[in-house]
Design a protein around this motif. Structure first.
Motif, PDB file in Angstrom:
ATOM      1  N   SER B 128       0.835  -1.206   0.000  1.00 45.50           N
ATOM      2  CA  SER B 128       0.000   0.000   0.000  1.00 45.50           C
ATOM      3  C   SER B 128       0.871   1.257   0.000  1.00 45.50           C
ATOM      4  O   SER B 128       0.524   2.253  -0.634  1.00 45.50           O
ATOM      5  CB  SER B 128      -0.983  -0.015   1.171  1.00 45.50           C
ATOM      6  OG  SER B 128      -0.403   0.494   2.320  1.00 45.50           O
ATOM      7  N   ALA B 129       2.003   1.213   0.686  1.00 47.20           N
ATOM      8  CA  ALA B 129       2.908   2.379   0.685  1.00 47.20           C
ATOM      9  C   ALA B 129       3.478   2.604  -0.716  1.00 47.20           C
ATOM     10  O   ALA B 129       3.560   3.741  -1.185  1.00 47.20           O
ATOM     11  CB  ALA B 129       4.035   2.167   1.688  1.00 47.20           C
ATOM     12  N   ALA B 130       3.833   1.505  -1.378  1.00 51.21           N
ATOM     13  CA  ALA B 130       4.394   1.621  -2.734  1.00 51.21           C
ATOM     14  C   ALA B 130       3.330   2.112  -3.716  1.00 51.21           C
ATOM     15  O   ALA B 130       3.621   2.912  -4.608  1.00 51.21           O
ATOM     16  CB  ALA B 130       4.934   0.271  -3.176  1.00 51.21           C
ATOM     17  N   ALA B 131       2.076   1.642  -3.535  1.00 48.91           N
ATOM     18  CA  ALA B 131       1.001   2.032  -4.449  1.00 48.91           C
ATOM     19  C   ALA B 131       0.679   3.519  -4.330  1.00 48.91           C
ATOM     20  O   ALA B 131       0.267   4.148  -5.304  1.00 48.91           O
ATOM     21  CB  ALA B 131      -0.251   1.200  -4.162  1.00 48.91           C
ATOM     22  N   ARG B 132       0.863   4.066  -3.120  1.00 47.66           N
ATOM     23  CA  ARG B 132       0.538   5.481  -2.899  1.00 47.66           C
ATOM     24  C   ARG B 132       1.695   6.405  -3.294  1.00 47.66           C
ATOM     25  O   ARG B 132       1.560   7.611  -3.259  1.00 47.66           O
ATOM     26  CB  ARG B 132       0.138   5.702  -1.443  1.00 47.66           C
ATOM     27  CG  ARG B 132      -1.360   5.470  -1.231  1.00 47.66           C
ATOM     28  CD  ARG B 132      -1.788   5.793   0.175  1.00 47.66           C
ATOM     29  NE  ARG B 132      -1.527   4.649   1.049  1.00 47.66           N
ATOM     30  CZ  ARG B 132      -1.072   4.749   2.290  1.00 47.66           C
ATOM     31  NH1 ARG B 132      -0.798   5.914   2.800  1.00 47.66           N
ATOM     32  NH2 ARG B 132      -0.895   3.673   3.020  1.00 47.66           N
ATOM     33  N   THR B 133       2.834   5.802  -3.643  1.00 51.57           N
ATOM     34  CA  THR B 133       3.983   6.628  -4.034  1.00 51.57           C
ATOM     35  C   THR B 133       3.878   6.989  -5.507  1.00 51.57           C
ATOM     36  O   THR B 133       3.729   6.100  -6.346  1.00 51.57           O
ATOM     37  CB  THR B 133       5.302   5.851  -3.787  1.00 51.57           C
ATOM     38  OG1 THR B 133       5.332   5.483  -2.414  1.00 51.57           O
ATOM     39  CG2 THR B 133       6.514   6.690  -4.129  1.00 51.57           C
ATOM     40  N   PRO B 134       3.912   8.275  -5.836  1.00 59.17           N
ATOM     41  CA  PRO B 134       3.833   8.648  -7.252  1.00 59.17           C
ATOM     42  C   PRO B 134       5.031   8.126  -8.028  1.00 59.17           C
ATOM     43  O   PRO B 134       6.159   8.144  -7.520  1.00 59.17           O
ATOM     44  CB  PRO B 134       3.829  10.182  -7.212  1.00 59.17           C
ATOM     45  CG  PRO B 134       4.289  10.563  -5.855  1.00 59.17           C
ATOM     46  CD  PRO B 134       4.040   9.421  -4.945  1.00 59.17           C
ATOM     47  N   ARG B 135       4.746   7.617  -9.241  1.00 62.53           N
ATOM     48  CA  ARG B 135       5.821   7.060 -10.070  1.00 62.53           C
ATOM     49  C   ARG B 135       6.486   8.175 -10.868  1.00 62.53           C
ATOM     50  O   ARG B 135       6.038   8.540 -11.936  1.00 62.53           O
ATOM     51  CB  ARG B 135       5.257   6.007 -11.019  1.00 62.53           C
ATOM     52  CG  ARG B 135       4.831   4.751 -10.316  1.00 62.53           C
ATOM     53  CD  ARG B 135       4.135   3.809 -11.283  1.00 62.53           C
ATOM     54  NE  ARG B 135       3.532   2.708 -10.551  1.00 62.53           N
ATOM     55  CZ  ARG B 135       4.168   1.587 -10.249  1.00 62.53           C
ATOM     56  NH1 ARG B 135       5.426   1.425 -10.595  1.00 62.53           N
ATOM     57  NH2 ARG B 135       3.562   0.628  -9.601  1.00 62.53           N
ATOM     58  N   THR B 136       7.528   8.700 -10.320  1.00 66.65           N
ATOM     59  CA  THR B 136       8.277   9.746 -11.033  1.00 66.65           C
ATOM     60  C   THR B 136       9.661   9.193 -11.339  1.00 66.65           C
ATOM     61  O   THR B 136      10.251   8.500 -10.509  1.00 66.65           O
ATOM     62  CB  THR B 136       8.422  11.012 -10.159  1.00 66.65           C
ATOM     63  OG1 THR B 136       8.852  10.611  -8.859  1.00 66.65           O
ATOM     64  CG2 THR B 136       7.122  11.756 -10.051  1.00 66.65           C
ATOM     65  N   PRO B 137      10.164   9.471 -12.535  1.00 66.52           N
ATOM     66  CA  PRO B 137      11.496   8.962 -12.879  1.00 66.52           C
ATOM     67  C   PRO B 137      12.562   9.578 -11.985  1.00 66.52           C
ATOM     68  O   PRO B 137      12.517  10.770 -11.681  1.00 66.52           O
ATOM     69  CB  PRO B 137      11.679   9.419 -14.336  1.00 66.52           C
ATOM     70  CG  PRO B 137      10.678  10.483 -14.544  1.00 66.52           C
ATOM     71  CD  PRO B 137       9.569  10.273 -13.586  1.00 66.52           C
ATOM     72  N   ARG B 138      13.459   8.718 -11.484  1.00 71.19           N
ATOM     73  CA  ARG B 138      14.524   9.208 -10.604  1.00 71.19           C
ATOM     74  C   ARG B 138      15.605   9.880 -11.432  1.00 71.19           C
ATOM     75  O   ARG B 138      15.907   9.451 -12.528  1.00 71.19           O
ATOM     76  CB  ARG B 138      15.107   8.051  -9.813  1.00 71.19           C
ATOM     77  CG  ARG B 138      14.169   7.636  -8.696  1.00 71.19           C
ATOM     78  CD  ARG B 138      14.498   6.284  -8.183  1.00 71.19           C
ATOM     79  NE  ARG B 138      15.848   6.246  -7.614  1.00 71.19           N
ATOM     80  CZ  ARG B 138      16.469   5.115  -7.345  1.00 71.19           C
ATOM     81  NH1 ARG B 138      15.920   3.960  -7.643  1.00 71.19           N
ATOM     82  NH2 ARG B 138      17.645   5.126  -6.818  1.00 71.19           N
TER      83      ARG B 138
END
Lengths: 104, 139
Positions: B128-138
């Motif tokens: 759930s923590a990973a799902a709530r993290t926005p996927r932005t390129p590092r």
């Protein structure tokens, strides 16, 4: 282990650990919660780093401190806070002050 | 790249623990059933497994990834890492306790339920923590 007990014996250091339980903080953010000089705060941070209870990471000019406590150490912190440790040195009330207000 | 002594220490410790665990199992197997009843051997190995989970759960909170390498928000990462450590430690303690005190017929189920629930809770929390993290390129 004696370093851990030494670190947990001081109320200011325990307060630092409790603040870091909420989130990682910079040295400046942490210092705002205490009415003590910068060298004194640095000495407290050094004791906590030596005991391996916190980790310091440098970013530019600021140092970010993060909690690095095992479950046992966190339980010890809880016990120390509730019952006090035998080696606890009484600290003047003025040492731990409420956070200062931020003025924009 | 050659690793420093400090970097090798966790690997050495893990290998030592694995060797100790295998030795304990081998000794218990050798002693059973002549010197050690089969159910006592099962309890001993079960309790040792729980102790191992407790040990790793306790140490998990100290494993800090560098801030720059984190994909999660550091505040969320710290909360989830502490939750993981506490869950696995308490689950491991419950596993050990179940093998030590629960009736033999139910010890396996009680122990597995305790540690399994902890692992399930930890998995759900990380996902759930990973799902709530926005996927932005590092960078």
């Amino acid at each position: 282990m004696s370093q851990v007990f030494k670190a947990l014996a001081d109320p200011t250091r325990r307060k630092v650990l409790q603040l870091l339980q909420q989130r990682p903080m910079t040295a400046g953010e942490l210092a705002e919660h205490f009415d003590v000089s910068k060298p004194t705060m640095s000495a407290h941070f050094a004791v906590l780093v030596n005991a391996d209870l916190i980790a310091a990471e440098k970013h530019g000019r600021s140092i970010t401190y993060r909690l690095r406590m095992s479950v046992l150490e966190e339980a010890l912190l809880g016990f120390a806070d509730v019952f006090g440790l035998a080696v606890t040195r009484k600290q003047p009330e003025s040492a731990v002050a409420p956070p200062r207000a931020h003025h924009p | 790249m050659p690793q420093s002594d400090q970097e090798r220490r966790p690997i050495r410790r893990a290998l030592s623990l694995a060797a100790a665990f295998l030795a304990l199992s081998a000794i218990a197997n050798t002693l059973s059933p002549a010197y050690l009843p089969a159910d006592a051997m099962q309890r001993l190995v079960g309790a040792a497994t729980g102790a191992l989970a407790t040990y790793y759960g306790n140490a998990a909170a100290k494993q800090l990834p560098p801030l720059g390498a984190m994909r999660l928000d550091p505040v969320v990462e710290q909360a989830v890492r502490r939750f993981t450590a506490w869950s696995i430690t308490l689950g491991g303690m419950a596993y050990t306790l179940a093998w030590l005190v629960a009736p033999q017929a139910h010890a396996n189920v009680v122990a597995a339920t305790a540690l399994g629930s902890a692992v399930l809770l930890v998995t759900v929390r990380w996902v759930s923590a990973a799902a709530r993290t926005p996927r932005t390129p590092r960078p």
